[in-house]
Scaffold this motif. Structure first.
Motif, PDB file in Angstrom:
ATOM      1  N   GLN A  35      33.311  52.610  44.058  1.00 41.61           N
ATOM      2  CA  GLN A  35      33.790  51.874  42.894  1.00 41.61           C
ATOM      3  C   GLN A  35      34.617  50.661  43.294  1.00 41.61           C
ATOM      4  OE1 GLN A  35      35.635  54.604  40.020  1.00 41.61           O
ATOM      5  NE2 GLN A  35      34.746  56.307  41.154  1.00 41.61           N
ATOM      6  N   PRO A  36      34.650  49.635  42.440  1.00 42.40           N
ATOM      7  CA  PRO A  36      35.531  48.497  42.694  1.00 42.40           C
ATOM      8  C   PRO A  36      36.970  48.956  42.880  1.00 42.40           C
ATOM      9  CG  PRO A  36      34.026  48.005  40.892  1.00 42.40           C
ATOM     10  CD  PRO A  36      33.849  49.462  41.211  1.00 42.40           C
ATOM     11  N   GLY A  37      37.652  48.299  43.785  1.00 41.96           N
ATOM     12  CA  GLY A  37      39.025  48.671  44.101  1.00 41.96           C
ATOM     13  C   GLY A  37      39.124  49.627  45.267  1.00 41.96           C
ATOM     14  N   TRP A  53      37.012  46.419  48.029  1.00 42.31           N
ATOM     15  CA  TRP A  53      36.023  45.749  47.190  1.00 42.31           C
ATOM     16  C   TRP A  53      36.728  45.196  45.959  1.00 42.31           C
ATOM     17  CZ3 TRP A  53      31.583  48.416  44.020  1.00 42.31           C
ATOM     18  CH2 TRP A  53      30.799  47.419  43.418  1.00 42.31           C
ATOM     19  N   GLY A  54      36.863  43.886  45.923  1.00 43.02           N
ATOM     20  CA  GLY A  54      37.565  43.196  44.857  1.00 43.02           C
ATOM     21  C   GLY A  54      38.557  42.214  45.442  1.00 43.02           C
ATOM     22  N   MET A  55      38.460  40.955  45.017  1.00 41.39           N
ATOM     23  CA  MET A  55      39.310  39.909  45.568  1.00 41.39           C
ATOM     24  C   MET A  55      40.286  39.385  44.515  1.00 41.39           C
ATOM     25  SD  MET A  55      36.546  37.709  47.800  1.00 41.39           S
ATOM     26  CE  MET A  55      37.734  36.404  48.095  1.00 41.39           C
ATOM     27  N   GLU A  70      43.949  38.755  38.531  1.00 41.55           N
ATOM     28  CA  GLU A  70      42.645  39.274  38.143  1.00 41.55           C
ATOM     29  C   GLU A  70      41.779  39.510  39.384  1.00 41.55           C
ATOM     30  OE1 GLU A  70      38.674  37.900  35.608  1.00 41.55           O
ATOM     31  OE2 GLU A  70      40.377  36.558  35.826  1.00 41.55           O
ATOM     32  N   THR A  71      41.196  40.683  39.462  1.00 40.35           N
ATOM     33  CA  THR A  71      40.360  41.032  40.607  1.00 40.35           C
ATOM     34  C   THR A  71      38.908  40.652  40.346  1.00 40.35           C
ATOM     35  OG1 THR A  71      41.807  42.880  41.209  1.00 40.35           O
ATOM     36  CG2 THR A  71      39.574  42.917  42.084  1.00 40.35           C
ATOM     37  N   ILE A  72      38.306  39.976  41.300  1.00 37.63           N
ATOM     38  CA  ILE A  72      36.911  39.556  41.212  1.00 37.63           C
ATOM     39  C   ILE A  72      36.089  40.423  42.152  1.00 37.63           C
ATOM     40  CG2 ILE A  72      35.296  37.659  41.630  1.00 37.63           C
ATOM     41  CD1 ILE A  72      37.641  35.741  41.023  1.00 37.63           C
ATOM     42  N   ALA A 142      36.966  41.779  49.762  1.00 41.71           N
ATOM     43  CA  ALA A 142      35.610  41.226  49.730  1.00 41.71           C
ATOM     44  C   ALA A 142      35.055  41.270  48.322  1.00 41.71           C
ATOM     45  CB  ALA A 142      34.698  42.011  50.674  1.00 41.71           C
ATOM     46  N   ALA A 143      34.123  40.362  48.039  1.00 42.07           N
ATOM     47  CA  ALA A 143      33.396  40.350  46.774  1.00 42.07           C
ATOM     48  C   ALA A 143      31.932  40.053  47.066  1.00 42.07           C
ATOM     49  CB  ALA A 143      33.965  39.298  45.819  1.00 42.07           C
ATOM     50  N   ALA A 144      31.043  40.726  46.365  1.00 43.84           N
ATOM     51  CA  ALA A 144      29.613  40.487  46.524  1.00 43.84           C
ATOM     52  C   ALA A 144      29.242  39.167  45.866  1.00 43.84           C
ATOM     53  CB  ALA A 144      28.814  41.634  45.919  1.00 43.84           C
TER      54      ALA A 144
END
Length: 205
Positions: A35-37, A53-55, A70-72, A142-144
């Motif tokens: 999951q994100p985060g 996972w999440g920038m 805000e997390t991307i 990181a972000a996809a």
């Protein structure tokens, strides 16, 4: 676009396919619901490592000059090299066995499991940087990277992750921006297995 990943292939096997040592990631457990985060395994030019996972974009501030928290989790390929929020980012690859998407109305959504037809891992293009949290903690993140969907994914979602052929992984990691831009395109049609996701523990690993 990827909202959750899964990776059950042993990390030693993933590392071997990428031609990299697994190091202390060799004991990474199989995960059906990333999951994100959460921490994910990524490949950088320096090798395999873990990142969140999440920038939180470094240096991004609002009109009052306060940091934007805000997390991307996904970045659009069309603007990833142009937005000031992504100035100075690095590049990485997220190896996974596949990802999940959902269709339908809220509370009645159908989950879909997407993976490669040949059973091989998929390699998502990603961007990375390091966020300095309150107190000075350094958090690699990181972000996809996403693009328009191919014909396989389009009925499910209007975006999909940029999935790199294994031969383009090193190119994405090491070549200049102009070369990297050319890799940000949909996966060719017909290479994915898409089926309804059943028996997934959405709250667990």
């Amino acid at each position: 676009m990827p909202g959750r990943f899964f990776l059950t292939t042993p990390m030693a096997e993933v590392a071997e396919r990428l031609g990299k040592p697994a190091g202390d990631l060799e004991d990474e457990p199989p995960r059906q619901n990333i999951q994100p985060g959460q921490e994910i395994v990524v490949l950088t030019a320096q090798g395999l490592t873990r990142m969140r996972w999440g920038m939180i974009p470094v240096g991004r501030v609002n009109a009052r000059g306060r940091p934007v928290m805000e997390t991307i989790i996904n970045a659009r390929s069309e603007t990833v090299f142009d937005k000031s929020a992504f100035d100075g980012v690095g590049r990485a690859v997220i190896p996974v066995d596949g990802w999940y998407e959902w269709t339908g109305e809220k509370r009645r959504k159908t989950p879909w499991r997407l993976s490669a037809k040949d059973g091989q891992p998929l390699y998502f293009a990603a961007i990375t940087d390091v966020w300095t949290a309150p107190g000075g903690l350094q958090v690699p993140q990181a972000a996809a990277v996403t693009c328009d969907p191919n014909a396989d994914v389009k009925p499910i979602h209007h975006r999909m992750g940029v999935i790199l052929p294994v031969d383009d992984v090193q190119t994405w990691l090491s070549e200049d921006e102009g070369v990297a831009r050319k890799l940000m395109r949909p996966l060719p049609n017909g290479l994915l297995n898409i089926r309804e996701a059943v028996d997934v523990n959405w709250s667990g690993p």
